[in-house]
Write an enzyme that holds these catalytic residues in place. Structure first.
Site, PDB file in Angstrom:
ATOM      1  N   CYS A   1      36.455  60.689  25.874  1.00  0.00           N
ATOM      2  CA  CYS A   1      36.598  62.090  26.302  1.00  0.00           C
ATOM      3  C   CYS A   1      36.926  62.199  27.782  1.00  0.00           C
ATOM      4  O   CYS A   1      36.091  62.628  28.592  1.00  0.00           O
ATOM      5  CB  CYS A   1      35.330  62.857  25.965  1.00  0.00           C
ATOM      6  SG  CYS A   1      35.099  62.949  24.210  1.00  0.00           S
ATOM      7  N   GLY A  10      45.383  36.367  44.763  1.00  0.00           N
ATOM      8  CA  GLY A  10      46.286  37.498  44.959  1.00  0.00           C
ATOM      9  C   GLY A  10      47.664  37.382  44.353  1.00  0.00           C
ATOM     10  O   GLY A  10      48.451  38.323  44.454  1.00  0.00           O
ATOM     11  N   GLU A  41      42.009  30.616  45.545  1.00  0.00           N
ATOM     12  CA  GLU A  41      41.097  31.223  44.569  1.00  0.00           C
ATOM     13  C   GLU A  41      41.926  32.135  43.688  1.00  0.00           C
ATOM     14  O   GLU A  41      42.190  33.279  44.049  1.00  0.00           O
ATOM     15  CB  GLU A  41      40.038  32.056  45.290  1.00  0.00           C
ATOM     16  CG  GLU A  41      39.200  31.259  46.264  1.00  0.00           C
ATOM     17  CD  GLU A  41      38.536  32.110  47.337  1.00  0.00           C
ATOM     18  OE1 GLU A  41      37.701  31.567  48.070  1.00  0.00           O
ATOM     19  OE2 GLU A  41      38.852  33.306  47.442  1.00  0.00           O
ATOM     20  N   ARG A  71      42.024  49.414  33.707  1.00  0.00           N
ATOM     21  CA  ARG A  71      43.045  49.286  34.759  1.00  0.00           C
ATOM     22  C   ARG A  71      44.063  50.447  34.780  1.00  0.00           C
ATOM     23  O   ARG A  71      44.353  50.966  35.849  1.00  0.00           O
ATOM     24  CB  ARG A  71      43.773  47.944  34.646  1.00  0.00           C
ATOM     25  CG  ARG A  71      42.856  46.727  34.765  1.00  0.00           C
ATOM     26  CD  ARG A  71      43.602  45.431  35.030  1.00  0.00           C
ATOM     27  NE  ARG A  71      44.129  45.397  36.364  1.00  0.00           N
ATOM     28  CZ  ARG A  71      45.368  45.659  36.676  1.00  0.00           C
ATOM     29  NH1 ARG A  71      46.248  45.949  35.746  1.00  0.00           N
ATOM     30  NH2 ARG A  71      45.758  45.636  37.927  1.00  0.00           N
TER      31      ARG A  71
HETATM   32  N1  LLP Z   1      39.216  35.625  46.149  1.00  0.00           N
HETATM   33  C1  LLP Z   1      38.611  36.743  46.559  1.00  0.00           C
HETATM   34  C2  LLP Z   1      37.769  36.697  47.747  1.00  0.00           C
HETATM   35  C3  LLP Z   1      38.788  37.942  45.855  1.00  0.00           C
HETATM   36  O1  LLP Z   1      38.181  39.043  46.265  1.00  0.00           O
HETATM   37  C4  LLP Z   1      39.605  37.955  44.691  1.00  0.00           C
HETATM   38  C5  LLP Z   1      39.805  39.182  43.933  1.00  0.00           C
HETATM   39  C6  LLP Z   1      40.210  36.751  44.289  1.00  0.00           C
HETATM   40  C7  LLP Z   1      40.003  35.605  45.057  1.00  0.00           C
HETATM   41  C8  LLP Z   1      41.079  36.644  43.064  1.00  0.00           C
HETATM   42  O2  LLP Z   1      42.215  37.400  43.189  1.00  0.00           O
HETATM   43  P1  LLP Z   1      43.390  37.326  42.108  1.00  0.00           P
HETATM   44  O3  LLP Z   1      43.986  35.951  42.159  1.00  0.00           O
HETATM   45  O4  LLP Z   1      42.820  37.613  40.777  1.00  0.00           O
HETATM   46  O5  LLP Z   1      44.342  38.367  42.557  1.00  0.00           O
HETATM   47  N2  LLP Z   1      40.012  44.654  39.498  1.00  0.00           N
HETATM   48  C9  LLP Z   1      41.284  44.557  40.174  1.00  0.00           C
HETATM   49  C10 LLP Z   1      41.391  43.265  40.973  1.00  0.00           C
HETATM   50  C11 LLP Z   1      40.313  43.087  41.972  1.00  0.00           C
HETATM   51  C12 LLP Z   1      40.418  41.776  42.717  1.00  0.00           C
HETATM   52  C13 LLP Z   1      39.223  41.531  43.525  1.00  0.00           C
HETATM   53  N3  LLP Z   1      39.249  40.299  44.241  1.00  0.00           N
HETATM   54  C14 LLP Z   1      42.410  44.710  39.171  1.00  0.00           C
HETATM   55  O6  LLP Z   1      42.141  44.882  37.994  1.00  0.00           O
HETATM   56  O7  LLP Z   1      43.577  44.698  39.567  1.00  0.00           O
END
Ligand code: LLP
Length: 396
Positions: free
Chosen positions: A319, A216, A251, A290
């Protein structure tokens, strides 16, 4: 990244093109390590953010574990060389046969998403964590907020207590997991979430091997300093993490690879209507969804010879009115054929691309500071037709 590298890559591999700077990935990891230097931790790479096997292999060489959310991501992790014990499995709706594979292989941890999942768990020993939904607003885009009680992920504290009390003997509770959302820049949301996890663990007197706080970490999409403030994190969040008294698992996806990725594109046309300028480029929402899906802002830069400034919408040629990559951008006025770069696309860029309008997915290239290496070739129409087992002859 040097403009010359963009030009060289475009010349050699064509556009649109995803270009990754491996040095940035390394640098981002170092930034995380510095921030967390006072607390024992392990970082798992979120495959969903970018699953190019070459990139994953590189990430593995830096010492990451693997965070996967599907059987295919799990198979990819093994293909790249991650041992099952170095893999954490996430996601809702895991199917029973998949749970069987994870248990038999002895994965590092399965983050259980519901009491129903516990009931469906095969009678095999497995290491699990419970994904707790702390009902904290991550103050990010609603589509990428996961830690509210109205969201589909995890279980609330009461359900977690009930699960723990009646855990079958084959399942070993090794951790507690929580991931409240993505692109988080407000430190207080992390503080609130982790404080409530801490009081839950204390209340239940849990003896854990680790606490997994998910991912996150937000990045600076606008190039105006909007990313997560790491010093604040170190001062306000790390002490809470330390208070858990066990190693912290993370993560991370976006923070590690997001800023390492560039979408290199060329200008197809400059269109002027009575109300607006449009710069039409050879990439689109099919390559990078995005902006269309989340209204996400990605910094865009063009490299024309001149220095006249204009305000324009940067659009693709899919389109859909929503096929806008940047709205009302102040840019140097490009000419047809000039190069443009969309920044911070290393995470959730190629990974979320599609064939909409029969767009062909771009090539992916890695740069290590010296050489450009093709790590996935550009898709062709034949690739798509092959999946359909269609040829004109088959009709005759
Ligand atoms: N762990 C879990 C359980 C998750 O669901 C996610 C992301 C992460 C780790 C990794 O999160 P990060 O460090 O990348 O924020 N498609 C969206 C983002 C979806 C994230 C889904 N889960 C976007 O383009 O912003």
């Amino acid at each position: 990244m040097d403009k010359e590298i963009f030009l060289k890559a475009a010349k050699e591999f064509g556009t649109p093109l995803y270009l990754y700077d491996l040095r940035v990935i390394k640098k981002r990891l170092e930034m995380v390590e510095r921030t967390l230097k006072n607390v024992e931790h392990k970082i798992f790479f979120a495959f969903k953010s970018n699953s190019n096997p070459h990139l994953l292999e590189f990430v593995k060489s830096l010492g990451f574990g693997a965070d996967v959310v599907s059987m295919n991501e799990y198979k990819m992790a093994k293909l790249v060389g991650f041992s099952p014990s170095n893999i954490v499995v996430n996601g809702n709706g895991k199917i029973t046969d998949e749970l069987k594979v994870y248990a038999r292989d002895g994965v590092g941890c399965v983050n259980v998403d519901s009491s129903e999942e516990i009931q469906r768990f095969p009678d095999l020993s497995a290491r699990i964590a419970i994904r707790i939904n702390p009902d904290v607003d991550a103050k990010t885009h609603p589509y990428i907020s996961t830690g509210l009680k109205k969201n589909k992920f995890g279980v609330n504290m009461e359900s977690a207590s009930a699960i723990i009390r009646s855990l079958p003997s084959n399942l070993k509770l090794v951790g507690i997991h929580s991931h409240i959302g993505s692109q988080i820049t407000d430190i207080s949301t992390f503080v609130d979430a982790f404080k409530s996890l801490k009081s839950f663990i204390d209340k239940e007197s849990l003896k854990l091997e680790f606490v997994n706080i998910g991912g996150g970490w937000g990045i600076d999409y606008s190039h105006k300093g909007e990313g997560l403030n790491l010093q604040d994190y170190q001062e306000k969040v790390v002490p809470i993490l330390k208070s858990f008294g066990v190693p912290i698992h993370l993560e991370l996806g976006r923070f590690i690879v997001g800023p390492a990725g560039y979408l290199v594109t060329r200008v197809l046309e400059l269109k002027r209507t009575t109300s607006k300028n449009f710069v039409i480029v050879d990439t689109s929402m099919s390559d990078l969804i995005r902006p269309s899906l989340y209204g996400a802002h990605h910094h865009i830069e063009f490299f024309p010879d001149g220095s006249e400034e204009i305000v324009a919408d940067v659009v693709g040629r899919v389109c859909e009115t929503g096929d806008t990559l940047g709205k009302n951008r102040k840019i140097f006025k490009p000419e047809i054929g000039d190069l443009g770069v969309i920044y911070n696309v290393g995470a959730y860029g190629y990974a979320m691309s599609s064939n909409y309008n029969l767009s062909l997915r771009p090539a992916e290239v890695a740069f290590d500071g010296r050489n450009l290496k093709l790590i996935r070739r550009r898709e062709t129409l034949e690739d798509i037709v092959k999946l359909c087992d269609f040829s004109k002859n088959s009709k005759q």
